[in-house]
Design a protein around this motif. Structure first.
Motif, PDB file in Angstrom:
ATOM      1  N   GLU A  36       0.158  -5.022  -3.700  1.00 38.19           N
ATOM      2  CA  GLU A  36       0.301  -5.515  -4.808  1.00 38.19           C
ATOM      3  C   GLU A  36       1.148  -4.802  -5.760  1.00 38.19           C
ATOM      4  N   LEU A  37       1.153  -3.537  -5.781  1.00 36.73           N
ATOM      5  CA  LEU A  37       1.991  -2.934  -6.811  1.00 36.73           C
ATOM      6  C   LEU A  37       2.612  -1.681  -6.280  1.00 36.73           C
ATOM      7  N   ALA A  38       4.075  -1.207  -6.378  1.00 30.71           N
ATOM      8  CA  ALA A  38       4.453  -0.069  -5.869  1.00 30.71           C
ATOM      9  C   ALA A  38       5.526   0.457  -7.030  1.00 30.71           C
ATOM     10  N   PHE A  39       5.674   1.823  -7.154  1.00 29.59           N
ATOM     11  CA  PHE A  39       6.565   2.491  -7.864  1.00 29.59           C
ATOM     12  C   PHE A  39       7.614   3.075  -6.923  1.00 29.59           C
ATOM     13  N   ASP A  40       8.813   2.634  -7.462  1.00 32.45           N
ATOM     14  CA  ASP A  40      10.117   3.510  -6.669  1.00 32.45           C
ATOM     15  C   ASP A  40      10.903   4.381  -7.705  1.00 32.45           C
ATOM     16  N   ILE A  41      10.699   5.541  -7.320  1.00 27.79           N
ATOM     17  CA  ILE A  41      11.181   6.510  -8.256  1.00 27.79           C
ATOM     18  C   ILE A  41      12.582   7.074  -8.117  1.00 27.79           C
ATOM     19  N   GLY A  42      13.335   6.952  -8.674  1.00 24.65           N
ATOM     20  CA  GLY A  42      15.099   7.181  -8.544  1.00 24.65           C
ATOM     21  C   GLY A  42      15.670   6.124  -7.638  1.00 24.65           C
ATOM     22  N   THR A  43      15.465   5.000  -8.104  1.00 22.85           N
ATOM     23  CA  THR A  43      15.834   3.780  -7.028  1.00 22.85           C
ATOM     24  C   THR A  43      17.349   4.018  -6.767  1.00 22.85           C
ATOM     25  N   GLY A  44      18.141   4.207  -7.358  1.00 23.65           N
ATOM     26  CA  GLY A  44      19.497   4.263  -7.130  1.00 23.65           C
ATOM     27  C   GLY A  44      20.066   2.686  -6.960  1.00 23.65           C
ATOM     28  N   THR A  45      20.335   2.403  -5.724  1.00 23.60           N
ATOM     29  CA  THR A  45      20.899   1.012  -5.614  1.00 23.60           C
ATOM     30  C   THR A  45      19.681  -0.051  -5.278  1.00 23.60           C
ATOM     31  N   GLY A  46      18.522   0.265  -5.414  1.00 25.10           N
ATOM     32  CA  GLY A  46      17.341  -0.342  -5.292  1.00 25.10           C
ATOM     33  C   GLY A  46      16.878  -0.699  -3.840  1.00 25.10           C
ATOM     34  N   VAL A  47      17.658   0.067  -2.954  1.00 25.08           N
ATOM     35  CA  VAL A  47      17.414  -0.281  -1.453  1.00 25.08           C
ATOM     36  C   VAL A  47      15.947  -0.428  -1.013  1.00 25.08           C
ATOM     37  N   LEU A  48      15.036   0.921  -1.556  1.00 22.59           N
ATOM     38  CA  LEU A  48      13.889   1.167  -0.954  1.00 22.59           C
ATOM     39  C   LEU A  48      12.919   0.120  -1.731  1.00 22.59           C
ATOM     40  N   ALA A  49      13.284  -0.229  -2.873  1.00 22.59           N
ATOM     41  CA  ALA A  49      12.340  -1.232  -3.648  1.00 22.59           C
ATOM     42  C   ALA A  49      12.383  -2.471  -3.114  1.00 22.59           C
ATOM     43  N   ALA A  50      13.778  -2.844  -2.448  1.00 18.40           N
ATOM     44  CA  ALA A  50      14.022  -4.193  -1.731  1.00 18.40           C
ATOM     45  C   ALA A  50      13.389  -4.185  -0.267  1.00 18.40           C
ATOM     46  N   ILE A  51      13.218  -3.110   0.274  1.00 21.54           N
ATOM     47  CA  ILE A  51      12.569  -3.114   1.588  1.00 21.54           C
ATOM     48  C   ILE A  51      11.015  -3.287   1.193  1.00 21.54           C
ATOM     49  N   LEU A  52      10.576  -2.696   0.381  1.00 23.02           N
ATOM     50  CA  LEU A  52       9.078  -2.961  -0.024  1.00 23.02           C
ATOM     51  C   LEU A  52       8.674  -4.461  -0.486  1.00 23.02           C
ATOM     52  N   ALA A  53       9.631  -4.949  -1.206  1.00 24.63           N
ATOM     53  CA  ALA A  53       9.480  -6.503  -1.497  1.00 24.63           C
ATOM     54  C   ALA A  53       9.688  -7.138  -0.580  1.00 24.63           C
ATOM     55  N   LYS A  54      10.547  -6.972   0.358  1.00 28.48           N
ATOM     56  CA  LYS A  54      10.739  -7.656   1.730  1.00 28.48           C
ATOM     57  C   LYS A  54       9.488  -7.894   2.495  1.00 28.48           C
ATOM     58  N   ARG A  55       8.661  -6.450   2.413  1.00 32.89           N
ATOM     59  CA  ARG A  55       7.537  -6.388   3.244  1.00 32.89           C
ATOM     60  C   ARG A  55       6.533  -6.954   2.722  1.00 32.89           C
ATOM     61  N   GLY A  56       6.521  -7.541   1.486  1.00 28.45           N
ATOM     62  CA  GLY A  56       5.376  -8.498   1.102  1.00 28.45           C
ATOM     63  C   GLY A  56       4.708  -7.701  -0.398  1.00 28.45           C
ATOM     64  N   VAL A  57       5.325  -6.477  -0.650  1.00 29.16           N
ATOM     65  CA  VAL A  57       4.596  -6.120  -1.912  1.00 29.16           C
ATOM     66  C   VAL A  57       5.062  -7.001  -3.053  1.00 29.16           C
ATOM     67  N   LYS A  58       4.101  -7.504  -3.856  1.00 29.92           N
ATOM     68  CA  LYS A  58       4.369  -8.484  -5.008  1.00 29.92           C
ATOM     69  C   LYS A  58       5.166  -8.064  -5.929  1.00 29.92           C
TER      70      LYS A  58
END
Length: 379
Positions: free
Chosen positions: A201-223
């Motif tokens: 449903e929801l995740a926070f990515d702290i200190g995202t930089g390029t956004g790569v971890l946020a992108a991985i979470l979104a690709k895994r289905g986090v809305k």
């Protein structure tokens, strides 16, 4: 996205012939303008340039651009090479190594070049750096002086941004911007891609930089992923990458120091893994002065987790092998923050330096492990 021009740190002054010059100064690291400046050209020798820089005198280059690059390389070769001392601890050796790197950055940062509107390097045979410099620092409105190292850094970063970096966990490219750390170490990406998700449903990515971890979470289905960073460069980079990846609807990049408002069932952070002072913009992704970001994440995590939620701390243990931080200290900070370790997933280092036996810290680097700590609130 375009980069807003950054204001000069201050002005720089020098005398050439009988003329006195006073123009804006730019430094990517925010360093103050040198107080002693000497105009030099192709006739200066590398030994004389090194001697002047060692005395704290900046060299404002007036000659050929390619000769300036050669001079910079020659000065670098004259800097003392690092070697371990008999009997000193690994922490003492690393501290001395970092002192040497600081001195290196300071001295090489004293070779300066003029920039003129365009932006362009105002030297003979200078390449076209307009796109690279605009991406890194914005427009140049008037004659400005900057370290040659900053120009070279802008050009190198622009190649990363133009070509992108393939990320296996995304099966796609990430485009690092100037001043954001390229995700070249795949160990921590694989951990985030494989750990069991407590939510979609929801995740926070702290200190995202390029956004790569946020992108991985979104690709895994986090809305919804809210990706934060305190650096405007990083937010612009993350937004650009989400648009390229088609994830702009799922990932919101927010200019925020640490946590966004509210709580989430998953909060992820990959802080810099070594205590220490950064010498360059990219050092900020590696060095965390007095472990401030790590401590801030642990201290604030409980207040931003939903009941039963998880905080994922992704961090290397290299600091432990270098004697800069102990495992007991880390566990103590976790406990003091009211957190408990639910699980820990490890992966050995695979980057080139961990396999380079000529590295003075090979013993420590060869033992390095990157871990994903699954943290929850104490019951």
């Amino acid at each position: 996205m375009s980069t807003e021009p950054l204001p000069p740190s201050n002005t720089i002054s020098w005398t050439h012939g009988e003329a006195q010059h006073n123009v804006p100064w730019y430094s990517a690291s925010g360093a103050a303008a040198p107080q002693k400046v000497q105009a030099v050209d192709d006739s200066v020798t590398a030994d004389d340039a090194y001697r002047l820089a060692a005395q704290g005198t900046a060299l404002l280059w007036q000659g050929d651009y390619h000769n300036a690059r050669q001079l910079l390389s020659a000065m670098a070769r004259r800097l003392p090479t690092f070697s371990r001392h008999d009997g000193e601890s690994v922490a003492q050796a690393f501290y001395r190594y970092r002192q040497g790197r600081t001195q290196r950055a300071r001295m090489l940062g004293l070779v300066l070049v003029p920039l003129e509107p365009g932006p362009a390097v105002a030297l003979r045979r200078a390449p076209d750096v307009s796109a690279a410099w605009q991406a890194a620092a914005g427009d140049v409105d008037t004659l400005t002086v900057a370290p040659l190292q900053d120009v070279l850094g802008a050009v190198g970063a622009f190649e990363w941004r133009r070509n992108g970096l393939f990320v296996q966990e995304l099966d796609d490219l990430i485009y690092p911007h100037y001043g954001t750390f390229a995700p070249i170490r795949s160990e921590y990406l694989a951990l985030v891609a494989q750990a069991p998700l407590p939510t979609r449903e929801l995740a926070f990515d702290i200190g995202t930089g390029t956004g790569v971890l946020a992108a991985i979470l979104a690709k895994r289905g986090v809305k919804t992923v809210i990706a934060t960073d305190s650096e405007p460069r990083a937010i612009a980079c993350a937004q650009d990458n989400m648009e390229r990846l088609g994830l702009a609807d799922a990932v919101e990049a927010s200019l925020t120091n640490m946590f966004p408002d509210g709580r989430a069932p998953l909060v992820v952070c990959n802080p810099p893994w070594l205590p220490g002072t950064a010498n360059t913009l990219l050092d900020n992704a590696v060095y965390d002065p007095k472990s401030r970001m790590l401590k801030a994440f642990l201290t604030g995590l409980g207040g931003h987790l939903e009941p039963g939620g998880e905080g994922w701390l992704i961090i290397s243990d290299l600091a432990e092998h270098l004697g800069l931080r102990s495992r007991e200290e880390l566990l103590g900070w976790i406990e003091k923050a009211g957190l408990t370790v639910l699980d820990k997933v490890d992966t050995p280092a695979k980057h080139p330096r961990s396999m380079d036996s000529s590295d003075p810290f090979f013993d420590a680097r060869s033992k390095e492990v990157t871990s994903l700590w699954r943290l929850g609130e104490q019951v």
